[in-house]
Design a protein around this motif. Sequence first.
Motif, mmCIF file in Angstrom:
data_model
loop_
_atom_site.group_PDB
_atom_site.id
_atom_site.type_symbol
_atom_site.label_atom_id
_atom_site.label_comp_id
_atom_site.label_asym_id
_atom_site.label_seq_id
_atom_site.Cartn_x
_atom_site.Cartn_y
_atom_site.Cartn_z
ATOM 1 N N ALA A 13 -19.003 -84.745 -36.042
ATOM 2 C CA ALA A 13 -19.357 -85.487 -34.828
ATOM 3 C C ALA A 13 -20.870 -85.681 -34.724
ATOM 4 N N LEU A 14 -21.629 -84.650 -35.079
ATOM 5 C CA LEU A 14 -23.089 -84.744 -35.028
ATOM 6 C C LEU A 14 -23.595 -85.797 -36.011
ATOM 7 N N GLN A 15 -22.979 -85.877 -37.176
ATOM 8 C CA GLN A 15 -23.404 -86.893 -38.154
ATOM 9 C C GLN A 15 -23.110 -88.289 -37.618
ATOM 10 N N ARG A 16 -21.954 -88.455 -37.016
ATOM 11 C CA ARG A 16 -21.600 -89.765 -36.476
ATOM 12 C C ARG A 16 -22.512 -90.164 -35.308
ATOM 13 N N GLN A 17 -23.091 -89.169 -34.648
ATOM 14 C CA GLN A 17 -24.019 -89.436 -33.551
ATOM 15 C C GLN A 17 -25.450 -89.652 -34.047
ATOM 16 N N GLY A 18 -25.637 -89.563 -35.354
ATOM 17 C CA GLY A 18 -26.951 -89.780 -35.939
ATOM 18 C C GLY A 18 -27.830 -88.552 -35.972
ATOM 19 N N TRP A 23 -22.913 -85.194 -44.103
ATOM 20 C CA TRP A 23 -22.119 -83.971 -44.001
ATOM 21 C C TRP A 23 -20.948 -84.085 -44.970
ATOM 22 N N LEU A 24 -20.667 -82.992 -45.676
ATOM 23 C CA LEU A 24 -19.527 -82.952 -46.584
ATOM 24 C C LEU A 24 -18.533 -81.938 -46.047
ATOM 25 N N TRP A 70 -28.894 -80.648 -44.036
ATOM 26 C CA TRP A 70 -28.242 -81.934 -43.793
ATOM 27 C C TRP A 70 -28.932 -82.733 -42.690
ATOM 28 N N ARG A 71 -29.767 -82.073 -41.922
ATOM 29 C CA ARG A 71 -30.583 -82.800 -40.927
ATOM 30 C C ARG A 71 -31.864 -83.333 -41.584
ATOM 31 N N GLY A 72 -32.141 -82.848 -42.793
ATOM 32 C CA GLY A 72 -33.292 -83.329 -43.538
ATOM 33 C C GLY A 72 -34.579 -82.615 -43.220
ATOM 34 N N ASN A 73 -34.488 -81.448 -42.570
ATOM 35 C CA ASN A 73 -35.700 -80.734 -42.176
ATOM 36 C C ASN A 73 -36.261 -79.863 -43.295
ATOM 37 N N ARG A 74 -35.372 -79.326 -44.143
ATOM 38 C CA ARG A 74 -35.804 -78.473 -45.255
ATOM 39 C C ARG A 74 -34.811 -78.615 -46.400
ATOM 40 N N HIS A 75 -35.218 -78.066 -47.547
ATOM 41 C CA HIS A 75 -34.324 -78.105 -48.706
ATOM 42 C C HIS A 75 -33.139 -77.164 -48.522
ATOM 43 N N CYS A 278 -28.212 -77.602 -33.905
ATOM 44 C CA CYS A 278 -28.624 -78.854 -34.539
ATOM 45 C C CYS A 278 -29.802 -79.475 -33.802
ATOM 46 N N HIS A 279 -29.734 -79.503 -32.486
ATOM 47 C CA HIS A 279 -30.793 -80.126 -31.696
ATOM 48 C C HIS A 279 -32.041 -79.255 -31.611
ATOM 49 N N SER A 280 -31.929 -77.997 -32.002
ATOM 50 C CA SER A 280 -33.061 -77.068 -31.877
ATOM 51 C C SER A 280 -33.752 -76.785 -33.202
#
Length: 316
Positions: A13-18, A23-24, A70-75, A278-280
């Motif tokens: 759901a978070l991926q669909r919300q951008g 997400w796999l 998956w949020r792209g913040n770190r490896h 996710c938001h934090s």
Amino acid sequence: MRRARALDDAAFALQRQGELGLWLQSRGQEAAQVGSITAVNSTDHVFPSYREHAAALSRGISPAELLIQWRGNRHSGWDPQKYRFHINTLVLAAQLHHATGYAMGVQRDGADELVLTYFGDGASSEGDAGEAFNWAATMDCPVVFFCQNNNWAISTPSERQMRSPLHQRAAGYGLDSYLVDGNDVLAVHAVTRIVADRVRAGAGPAFIEAVTYRMAGHSTSDDPGRYRTAGEVDDWGTRDPILRLEAFLAGRDWLTTEVRADIDSECDALSEETRIACHSLPLGSFNEIFENVLSDETPLLRAQRTQFEEFTNSFE
């Protein structure tokens, strides 16, 4: 298994919300992962691919640690040594080399450990897989190759990848090979425990083929409706590993109303934790990409870093 499904649904759901770039999902493969990870010792090192969320949760890795990549913040979001669980490997079959090499170190240290590595049927078609199998067999490495044969390598079905079953192919390399119903968590646990005991005792490397099904798409960028039928998905849905285990427990009066309520509450809490986490998540610095390339910075790498810093500073 229910916790992994709750994490999966929340992350999807978070991926669909951008909120996540990708997400796999592990939906449908929870029994294969939970049954196997709980059959080895907590000190045994695990090398996953990128879909082993149920196994990661079982090792204590938090939603925040799982999501940050998956949020792209770190490896990656966790310390592999702390959890004895390596970071995700997105390059197909690369982790099989890593696991084999680590197992050689375990062997030379004389440690009471084994290495467990996860991969899919698609990864088994990579040349790296054959190299790892052969090297592990000839070196008698204490490693368990756990293949989650989920029937699909993105859009390529298993029957178009190979002419003989995976466990038979593995036996040809000299691996002690096993086949198990990957949607039966008790069977997976029993087989993995037997295999782990044999490997730990010095019997050499082993291969487990757990036949399961990827109930979702390969990733959130995939449309599985373009290459498989709704009837196939519905058929495998009747073999959902969570429903099977619930039926087994309910048939013995072990899954009471109170237990169900407790599980539901725990899953709801995990879903909420996932959304909040996710938001934090803290933002990383793009400069970090230069810090983890080489142990000692070379003149060329330093020049590239400086050029990049000058470029990003030009936008201020």
